[in-house]
Design a protein around this motif. Structure first.
Motif, short mmCIF file in Angstrom:
data_model
loop_
_atom_site.label_atom_id
_atom_site.label_comp_id
_atom_site.label_asym_id
_atom_site.label_seq_id
_atom_site.Cartn_x
_atom_site.Cartn_y
_atom_site.Cartn_z
N THR A 315 0.82 -1.21 0.00
CA THR A 315 0.00 0.00 0.00
C THR A 315 0.86 1.26 0.00
O THR A 315 0.61 2.21 -0.75
CB THR A 315 -0.93 0.01 1.22
OG1 THR A 315 -1.67 -1.22 1.27
CG2 THR A 315 -1.89 1.18 1.16
N GLY A 316 1.88 1.28 0.82
CA GLY A 316 2.75 2.45 0.90
C GLY A 316 3.50 2.73 -0.37
O GLY A 316 3.87 3.89 -0.65
N PHE A 366 5.31 2.64 6.01
CA PHE A 366 6.40 3.61 5.90
C PHE A 366 7.72 2.95 5.51
O PHE A 366 8.66 3.64 5.10
CB PHE A 366 6.55 4.36 7.22
CG PHE A 366 5.43 5.32 7.49
CD1 PHE A 366 5.27 6.46 6.72
CD2 PHE A 366 4.49 5.06 8.49
CE1 PHE A 366 4.22 7.34 6.95
CE2 PHE A 366 3.45 5.94 8.72
CZ PHE A 366 3.31 7.08 7.95
N GLY A 367 7.80 1.65 5.62
CA GLY A 367 9.03 0.95 5.22
C GLY A 367 9.08 0.61 3.75
O GLY A 367 10.06 0.04 3.27
N SER A 647 2.70 -0.63 -9.19
CA SER A 647 1.67 -1.65 -9.40
C SER A 647 2.19 -3.04 -9.09
O SER A 647 1.55 -3.83 -8.39
CB SER A 647 1.17 -1.59 -10.84
OG SER A 647 0.32 -2.66 -11.12
N VAL A 648 3.38 -3.34 -9.61
CA VAL A 648 3.98 -4.66 -9.39
C VAL A 648 4.22 -4.88 -7.90
O VAL A 648 3.99 -5.97 -7.36
CB VAL A 648 5.30 -4.78 -10.18
CG1 VAL A 648 6.06 -6.04 -9.79
CG2 VAL A 648 5.02 -4.77 -11.68
N THR A 649 4.69 -3.83 -7.22
CA THR A 649 4.97 -3.94 -5.78
C THR A 649 3.69 -4.17 -4.99
O THR A 649 3.65 -5.04 -4.09
CB THR A 649 5.67 -2.66 -5.29
OG1 THR A 649 6.88 -2.48 -6.02
CG2 THR A 649 5.98 -2.75 -3.81
N LEU A 650 2.65 -3.41 -5.29
CA LEU A 650 1.38 -3.56 -4.58
C LEU A 650 0.85 -4.98 -4.73
O LEU A 650 0.49 -5.63 -3.73
CB LEU A 650 0.37 -2.56 -5.13
CG LEU A 650 -1.06 -2.71 -4.60
CD1 LEU A 650 -1.13 -2.39 -3.12
CD2 LEU A 650 -2.02 -1.80 -5.38
N ILE A 651 0.83 -5.49 -5.95
CA ILE A 651 0.24 -6.80 -6.20
C ILE A 651 1.00 -7.90 -5.47
O ILE A 651 0.43 -8.75 -4.79
CB ILE A 651 0.18 -7.08 -7.71
CG1 ILE A 651 -0.81 -6.12 -8.39
CG2 ILE A 651 -0.23 -8.52 -7.99
CD1 ILE A 651 -0.75 -6.15 -9.90
#
Length: 709
Positions: A315-316, A366-367, A647-651
């Motif tokens: 999310t972050g 936050f990380g 996007s890739v990170t969120l998924i």
């Protein structure tokens, strides 16, 4: 009263400690007056709107009045219309003040050097005008009826009311502005004729030293502001903007030209941030039993501490990118790492499981900064060829953190000397050391911010507000960037098959990796009777695999040099993005092989060395795929890569967070062999992707609206 200009100044504002006092109107402002045929009366009231405010919000003579000193070329407090300069000062307090001052000294030296070029240009234009003057050149005069205005040449430091230079007669105008002055005079004359006026009063100028300086300064692109960039009147030809850039390919202000040691240390700092947040994501999984007993909940509920941390990561990531593109890399690294530490400490002090889960989510939120900003920081520092070496440094650290978390957590969990909460305290201590290093030793690397600094120094030195970094011209707000950041990643995911499929591949890898956090207990503790500490040490096998993958870097770099030489010989300039897929093509098959190997040899009748060696192969494969996926997206989508990576990170992290929850029931009900087999089959379905993109990638990119062709 006209402007009073003390010696030592050039244009509006002074160099070094020169001082400007009273009502100041810059020579760029007189350009607007000459272009529009406006007259500024000497006895204008304080609330008279000045014509040189056409490119900014309406301002008055009161607003234009100020008294200030520039301390050795570093930005100083100025008028409300120059609040951009002031805004840089607080932001640099968080960053490297020494770096900001170094910029000021460098730019002041450049300003002194290139001022001589401006003088030569100004003299040449005067000569050209004198030679080419004719009745059709619209010589501009100042009539006796016009009140005495400032017509001094800033280059010569003339006072405002020099009688010999300002009492009527014909004055030369910069040749560059002859045509637009002619057009302006025609417009003014036409308007006056229609209104019945017989006399036209036009303010004369003695050539624009400010424009000449902007032209002479190396790395400054003088161009007209477009309507989309805030141009108010497209018919006015003097709405120029001085776009600030680097002086050239070897400009020492460009991070690509910093010393090798500086760039290496900056990369290591970024890698350390990636390492510690990865460490924090997994360290709690090693004390699952102790934490669940302390809070009186099941192990599945307590595993949410890891799962929600990963969801917070994903999310972050949506917010970190646009904020860093507005404020710079360092403020984001420092602020988010500080808040990350606050919530890690809160997790260590959590009185109940609900508080712990909430704090862990916020710590993950936050990380997440390194997940979206690190790739950009490395691109800031290294050329595409150099990134062949540089990016694996960060990738190793990003994966090594989750691998070493269970190693440390395992020994804390089985210790009788400290509480399980020391997993958080250890994370906090290491984070503090990294934060100190970032605050004092990490330079700002984001080029648009560095050019903002440069533009701010130039505005302070010259008093000319037309100096702008490219990113300042449109002046997108952070809210606009955030809104764009929240919807563009999803648009790219659903419209771009490359992003969709690579997101799927990385999601599978992360699901496997984070199910191992709980799965290793079944593979090694229950099968071979390992203690918690020794089970944690088993993760080192994956870490060794990461290091083995790094051995490919010299070979890939050599191949890149050879291919680039061939491309340049054929007239090209850069490697195609598909070259980045070599790592994945060499490592992708290792992942399903390692899972089948581990699943069907992890039994008491087979030595524990067998699944440990399989874990080495798994670590080798995941790093190869990660390096290729990230770099292929960055090279293929360039300006859109931040949104694509968000996007890739969120998924992948949201999916990985969910996988932590079903890992324990999965291994318990299905068993180690079939769990690893199912995961191996899923990963095997993804193996052809890098080979397909290598062959068909150029055709896919040609059909894309966002990809580089």
């Amino acid at each position: 009263m006209g402007p009073v200009f003390e010696e030592g100044g050039l244009g509006v504002g002074a160099i070094g400690s020169g001082r400007v006092i009273g009502d100041v109107v810059g020579d760029e402002d007189w350009l607007d007056i000459a272009a529009e045929g406006d007259v500024v009366e000497e006895d204008a009231e304080d609330d008279t709107t000045l014509p040189f405010c056409t490119n900014r919000p309406p301002c008055t003579r009161q607003h234009a009045s100020f008294s200030w000193i520039l301390p050795s070329g570093i930005g100083a407090g100025v008028s409300p219309e120059m609040d951009v300069v002031v805004g840089f000062i607080p932001s640099t307090v968080m960053q490297s003040i020494l770096q900001y001052r170094r910029f000021g000294r460098h730019i002041q030296a450049q300003h002194e050097r290139d001022r001589e070029k401006a003088k030569a240009i100004n003299e040449q234009k005067k000569d050209d005008w004198s030679e080419s003057a004719s009745p059709h050149s619209s010589t501009i005069t100042q009539t006796a009826e016009t009140s005495v205005e400032d017509s001094r040449d800033p280059e010569k430091g003339e006072q405002a009311h020099d009688e010999q230079s300002n009492q009527g007669g014909e004055l030369p105008v910069s040749a560059e502005l002859a045509f637009e002055s002619h057009r302006s005079m025609q417009r003014a004359s036409t308007a006056d004729t229609q209104s019945g006026m017989t006399n036209t009063s036009i303010v004369a100028t003695l050539g624009s030293m400010g424009t000449n300086l902007g032209t002479a300064l190396t790395g400054i692109n003088v161009r007209d502001r477009t309507t989309k960039e805030g141009r108010k009147d497209p018919t006015v030809l003097s709405d120029k903007v001085f776009v600030v850039g680097y002086e050239g390919d070897r400009d020492s202000l460009n991070p690509h030209n910093w010393s090798y040691g500086t760039r290496v240390w900056a990369t290591v700092n970024i890698a350390f941030i990636g390492w510690i947040v990865g460490f924090a994501s997994s360290v709690d999984s090693a004390v699952l039993v102790q934490a669940s007993e302390d809070f009186g909940v099941s192990e599945v509920v307590e595993s949410l501490a890891t799962g929600l941390f990963l969801v917070g990561f994903g999310t972050g990531a949506l917010f970190a990118g646009p904020v860093s593109e507005t404020l710079g890399r360092n403020p984001v690294y420092i602020a988010t790492l500080s808040l990350f530490m606050v919530f890690v400490m809160a997790s260590a002090l959590a009185p109940n499981v609900g508080a712990q889960l909430a704090f862990r989510f916020m710590a993950g939120f936050f990380g997440s900064t390194p997940l979206t900003c690190a790739g950009g920081s490395i691109s800031d520092l290294w050329s595409p060829m150099e990134r062949v070496y540089a990016f694996p440094v960060f990738a190793n650290a990003a994966f090594m953190g989750p691998i070493l978390g269970p190693v440390v957590g395992g020994f804390i969990g089985e210790s009788n000397l400290v509480s399980w909460r020391w997993t958080e305290w250890v994370t906090l201590i290491i984070s503090g050391l990294i934060l100190v290093s970032v605050v004092f030793l990490q330079p700002e690397t984001y080029a648009p911010i560095l050019l903002k600094w440069k533009a701010a120094h130039l505005r302070a030195l010259t008093g000319d507000e037309r100096y702008r970094a490219e990113v300042e011209i449109r002046e997108d707000t952070i809210w606009l960037r955030l809104r764009r950041a929240l919807y563009r990643p999803f648009i790219l995911t659903f419209r771009e098959p490359v992003i969709m499929l690579l997101a799927l591949y990385l999601t599978v890898i992360y699901i496997i990796l984070f199910t191992f956090l709980n799965g290793y207990t079944f593979i090694f503790t229950e099968t071979y009777g390992f203690s918690e500490g020794i089970t944690g040490l088993s993760f080192i096998g994956i870490g060794i695999g990461l290091c083995v993958a790094s051995l490919l870097v010299p070979f890939v770099y050599k191949a890149a040099k050879n291919d680039l030489a061939k491309i340049k010989a054929e007239g090209g300039t850069r490697l195609p993005p598909e070259f980045r897929l070599w790592f994945a093509m060499l490592g992708a098959p290792a992942i399903p092989i390692a899972l089948f190997w581990m699943g069907w040899t992890a039994r008491p009748s087979v030595s524990y060395w067998s699944p440990l060696i399989a874990s080495v192969l798994f670590g080798y494969g995941i790093l190869c795929v990660f390096i290729s996926s990230y770099q292929y997206i960055i090279d293929s989508y360039e300006s859109y890569s931040a949104s694509a990576l968000a996007s890739v990170t969120l998924i992948r992290y949201v999916a990985a967070g969910g996988s932590v929850e079903y890992a324990i029931p999965f291994y318990t009900n299905v068993g180690v062999p079939w769990t690893c087999t199912i995961l191996g089959v899923i990963s095997a379905l993804c193996v052809p992707l890098p080979y397909l993109f290598f062959v068909f990638g150029p055709q896919i990119r040609k059909r894309s609206k966002y990809a580089v062709v």
